[in-house]
Design an enzyme around this catalytic site. Structure first.
Site, PDB file in Angstrom:
ATOM      1  N   LYS A 235      12.456  48.098  45.263  1.00  0.00           N
ATOM      2  CA  LYS A 235      13.589  49.023  45.132  1.00  0.00           C
ATOM      3  C   LYS A 235      14.505  48.561  44.007  1.00  0.00           C
ATOM      4  O   LYS A 235      15.044  47.462  44.039  1.00  0.00           O
ATOM      5  CB  LYS A 235      14.354  49.084  46.456  1.00  0.00           C
ATOM      6  CG  LYS A 235      15.659  49.880  46.398  1.00  0.00           C
ATOM      7  CD  LYS A 235      16.433  49.750  47.712  1.00  0.00           C
ATOM      8  CE  LYS A 235      17.857  50.278  47.588  1.00  0.00           C
ATOM      9  NZ  LYS A 235      18.639  50.042  48.809  1.00  0.00           N
ATOM     10  N   ASP A 240      24.808  51.140  43.606  1.00  0.00           N
ATOM     11  CA  ASP A 240      24.819  52.179  44.634  1.00  0.00           C
ATOM     12  C   ASP A 240      26.258  52.489  45.042  1.00  0.00           C
ATOM     13  O   ASP A 240      26.888  51.725  45.759  1.00  0.00           O
ATOM     14  CB  ASP A 240      24.008  51.715  45.854  1.00  0.00           C
ATOM     15  CG  ASP A 240      23.957  52.771  46.948  1.00  0.00           C
ATOM     16  OD1 ASP A 240      24.256  53.951  46.646  1.00  0.00           O
ATOM     17  OD2 ASP A 240      23.615  52.422  48.079  1.00  0.00           O
ATOM     18  N   LYS A 247      30.563  55.063  49.447  1.00  0.00           N
ATOM     19  CA  LYS A 247      30.859  53.846  50.198  1.00  0.00           C
ATOM     20  C   LYS A 247      32.345  53.511  50.079  1.00  0.00           C
ATOM     21  O   LYS A 247      32.972  53.801  49.057  1.00  0.00           O
ATOM     22  CB  LYS A 247      30.072  52.660  49.633  1.00  0.00           C
ATOM     23  CG  LYS A 247      28.573  52.718  49.794  1.00  0.00           C
ATOM     24  CD  LYS A 247      27.935  51.510  49.118  1.00  0.00           C
ATOM     25  CE  LYS A 247      26.426  51.532  49.187  1.00  0.00           C
ATOM     26  NZ  LYS A 247      25.929  51.247  50.541  1.00  0.00           N
ATOM     27  N   ASP A 258      21.722  45.742  44.832  1.00  0.00           N
ATOM     28  CA  ASP A 258      20.867  46.713  45.511  1.00  0.00           C
ATOM     29  C   ASP A 258      19.529  46.895  44.797  1.00  0.00           C
ATOM     30  O   ASP A 258      18.681  47.652  45.256  1.00  0.00           O
ATOM     31  CB  ASP A 258      21.587  48.058  45.639  1.00  0.00           C
ATOM     32  CG  ASP A 258      21.159  48.824  46.886  1.00  0.00           C
ATOM     33  OD1 ASP A 258      20.643  48.185  47.821  1.00  0.00           O
ATOM     34  OD2 ASP A 258      21.343  50.047  46.929  1.00  0.00           O
ATOM     35  N   ASP A 317      23.721  58.023  50.938  1.00  0.00           N
ATOM     36  CA  ASP A 317      23.740  56.567  50.834  1.00  0.00           C
ATOM     37  C   ASP A 317      22.464  55.933  51.388  1.00  0.00           C
ATOM     38  O   ASP A 317      22.305  54.724  51.342  1.00  0.00           O
ATOM     39  CB  ASP A 317      24.958  56.009  51.564  1.00  0.00           C
ATOM     40  CG  ASP A 317      25.257  54.565  51.201  1.00  0.00           C
ATOM     41  OD1 ASP A 317      24.799  54.114  50.136  1.00  0.00           O
ATOM     42  OD2 ASP A 317      25.946  53.884  51.986  1.00  0.00           O
ATOM     43  N   GLU A 319      19.551  56.221  50.004  1.00  0.00           N
ATOM     44  CA  GLU A 319      18.778  56.654  48.834  1.00  0.00           C
ATOM     45  C   GLU A 319      17.600  55.743  48.517  1.00  0.00           C
ATOM     46  O   GLU A 319      16.633  56.164  47.877  1.00  0.00           O
ATOM     47  CB  GLU A 319      19.700  56.747  47.621  1.00  0.00           C
ATOM     48  CG  GLU A 319      19.957  55.457  46.856  1.00  0.00           C
ATOM     49  CD  GLU A 319      20.640  54.375  47.691  1.00  0.00           C
ATOM     50  OE1 GLU A 319      20.380  53.184  47.439  1.00  0.00           O
ATOM     51  OE2 GLU A 319      21.434  54.711  48.592  1.00  0.00           O
ATOM     52  N   ARG A 321      15.211  54.487  50.315  1.00  0.00           N
ATOM     53  CA  ARG A 321      13.926  54.925  50.873  1.00  0.00           C
ATOM     54  C   ARG A 321      13.378  56.141  50.142  1.00  0.00           C
ATOM     55  O   ARG A 321      12.171  56.362  50.122  1.00  0.00           O
ATOM     56  CB  ARG A 321      14.086  55.183  52.369  1.00  0.00           C
ATOM     57  CG  ARG A 321      14.968  56.344  52.755  1.00  0.00           C
ATOM     58  CD  ARG A 321      15.483  56.235  54.178  1.00  0.00           C
ATOM     59  NE  ARG A 321      16.442  55.142  54.311  1.00  0.00           N
ATOM     60  CZ  ARG A 321      16.990  54.781  55.460  1.00  0.00           C
ATOM     61  NH1 ARG A 321      16.680  55.398  56.584  1.00  0.00           N
ATOM     62  NH2 ARG A 321      17.848  53.780  55.501  1.00  0.00           N
TER      63      ARG A 321
END
Length: 468
Positions: A235, A240, A247, A258, A317, A319, A321
């Site tokens: 990933k 993010d 967030k 992230d 949020d 995202e 996956r």
């Protein structure tokens, strides 16, 4: 700024190196009795008790260093910690040090690797670099292998530690391409609207709100033409914001990490390639920035993934996956012998196991057992969690095939793993990592850290041997 791949190295043996003595508390009195009287008296006066990682520099009469004592600590201290003696590396003057053989092979290997890990410094933004103490490769250890493992870990840490302004999707792709070039592999990067033409709609949807110079992309690298086929998917969410489900500030503070899954698979690939393991390696990294702008995906949108499954976006949020799904679908089309994904995917994993122990998921009991044994041997803790079939219904909303963020607040890591499994061909293993060291610990300075890569490396000969 062009990235320079670090080259941590154990020094070649030489007798001029300062001796290091690793002393357990129960052996301290006997050891001190064997020292020259002045040094023994000095050691006694300092109160040195051979606690875990405790350091005492013994002086010569002329003021030079005669040797260094490093405490091994009690058996209980060693059981409760990893690399407990490695912290000494950061507290010694620059110079070369040699380990006086008081350890077993495994202990010497752990000490040497811990020393290399402890010697890591993220100094990209520092005006001045501090010289480091170097360890002479202990007799009998495979210095080349330890250097390679450390180089991979340094790469992972560098990528995670770099602020998002300097490590966006384009910069991450540049490092990956440079890595492919370094090891004689091939690479390709699909960018922006070309993702739609290539059928990566969810990678595009997550990253399309970012500025043009931070457009989403899929990075692919390939190495080798013979042997079992291993595919690593990481990933690469370089920052993010949470998207429209933004967030809070406290939740956004660490979001430069992230892309820790991408950083970890790139570091692992670097090790595999340095060691010339006999396999075919493919690395896929969906690299995006989850930004907020007029073109951002919205809660309630329904996306169609590469493999045709539809996904209702119930939280922008969740995202990671989504981008992994398209990359896993691509990886599965090639039916590799082993497919691995690594991602900083859920806070639920941290609630379940804390920051130090990432969960992994697999349907294969043999793979799980091999990874568990390798984890212990590599001093790289991981823990199996289940693809619990009863929770499948939680990721199946009424309007689409899948829900990216099921409500209820429970089993968040498991439902995320179940989501990813819908896109992955077996045999498949997913790691939900943290990629961050919250407070400095021996061999792990505060900041980015690799998790799971050493366990995987130790397990690969058995895992891929069975695939042949």
């Amino acid at each position: 700024m062009t990235y320079t791949f670090p080259t941590p190295t154990l020094a070649a043996p030489h007798e001029d190196a300062t001796p290091l003595y690793l002393i357990a508390p129960e052996d301290l009195a006997t050891f001190l009795a064997g020292l020259p009287p002045a040094q023994g008296a000095f050691a006694g006066a300092t109160g040195f008790a051979a606690g875990a990682g405790e350091v005492l520099i013994l002086p010569e009469v002329d003021g030079s260093i005669a040797g260094v004592l490093i405490g091994r600590g009690s058996a209980e201290a060693r059981r409760r910690g990893r690399f407990v003696m490695a912290g000494a590396a950061a507290r010694l003057p620059a110079g070369d040090y040699r380990l006086v053989p008081l350890l077993t092979h495994d202990e010497a290997e752990e000490f040497a690797l811990g020393w290399l890990f402890e010697s890591y410094r993220f100094d990209r933004y520092k005006a001045q670099n501090t010289p480091k103490a170097r360890l002479v490769a202990p007799e009998g250890v495979d210095a080349g292998r330890l250097n390679a493992i450390a180089a991979g870990e340094y790469l992972t840490r560098d990528l995670v530690n770099t602020p998002a302004a300097d490590m966006g999707p384009a910069q991450l792709a540049n490092v990956a391409v440079a890595l492919a070039d370094l090891h004689g592999g091939t690479s390709g990067v699909t960018v922006g609207d070309a993702l739609l033409d290539a059928n990566f709609p969810m990678i595009h949807a997550v990253g399309r709100a970012a500025a043009a110079d931070r457009a989403p992309r899929l990075i692919e690298m390939n190495f080798g033409t013979t042997g079992p086929r291993l595919t690593l998917v990481g990933k690469g969410v370089c920052f993010d914001t949470g998207g429209l489900d933004i967030k809070p500030a406290a939740g956004m503070g660490l979001m430069k990490k992230d892309m820790g899954g991408a950083a970890t698979v790139l570091g692992l690939a670097h090790v595999i390639l340095q060691l010339n393991l006999p396999l075919q390696l493919r690395v896929l990294v969906p690299a995006v920035e989850n930004s907020i702008a007029g073109g951002a995906m919205r809660p309630g949108d329904v996306l169609t993934a590469r493999n045709g499954l539809t996904v209702e976006v119930n939280n922008t949020d969740a995202e990671g996956r989504l981008v992994l799904a398209d990359a896993l679908a691509l990886a599965s089309e090639d039916a590799p012998d082993l497919l691995i994904s690594m991602a900083t995917l859920t806070g639920a994993a941290r609630v379940a196991l804390g920051p130090d122990v990432p969960p992994f998921y697999t349907d294969d009991d043999s793979i799980a057992a091999t990874l568990a044994a390798a984890s212990t041997a590599a001093r790289d803790p991981i823990w199996r969690m289940p693809f619990h079939p009863a929770y499948e219904a939680l990721i199946e909303p009424g309007i689409a095939d899948l829900d990216n963020a099921p409500g209820g607040g429970m089993a968040g890591s498991i439902t995320a793993a179940l989501f990813l499994r819908r896109f992955a061909a077996a045999p498949y293993v997913h790691f939900d990592i943290y990629a961050w060291q919250q407070a400095a610990a021996p061999a792990r300075p505060k900041g980015g850290v690799g998790q799971g890569a050493r366990a995987l490396l130790a397990a690969l000969p058995q895992l891929l041997g069975e695939a042949q």
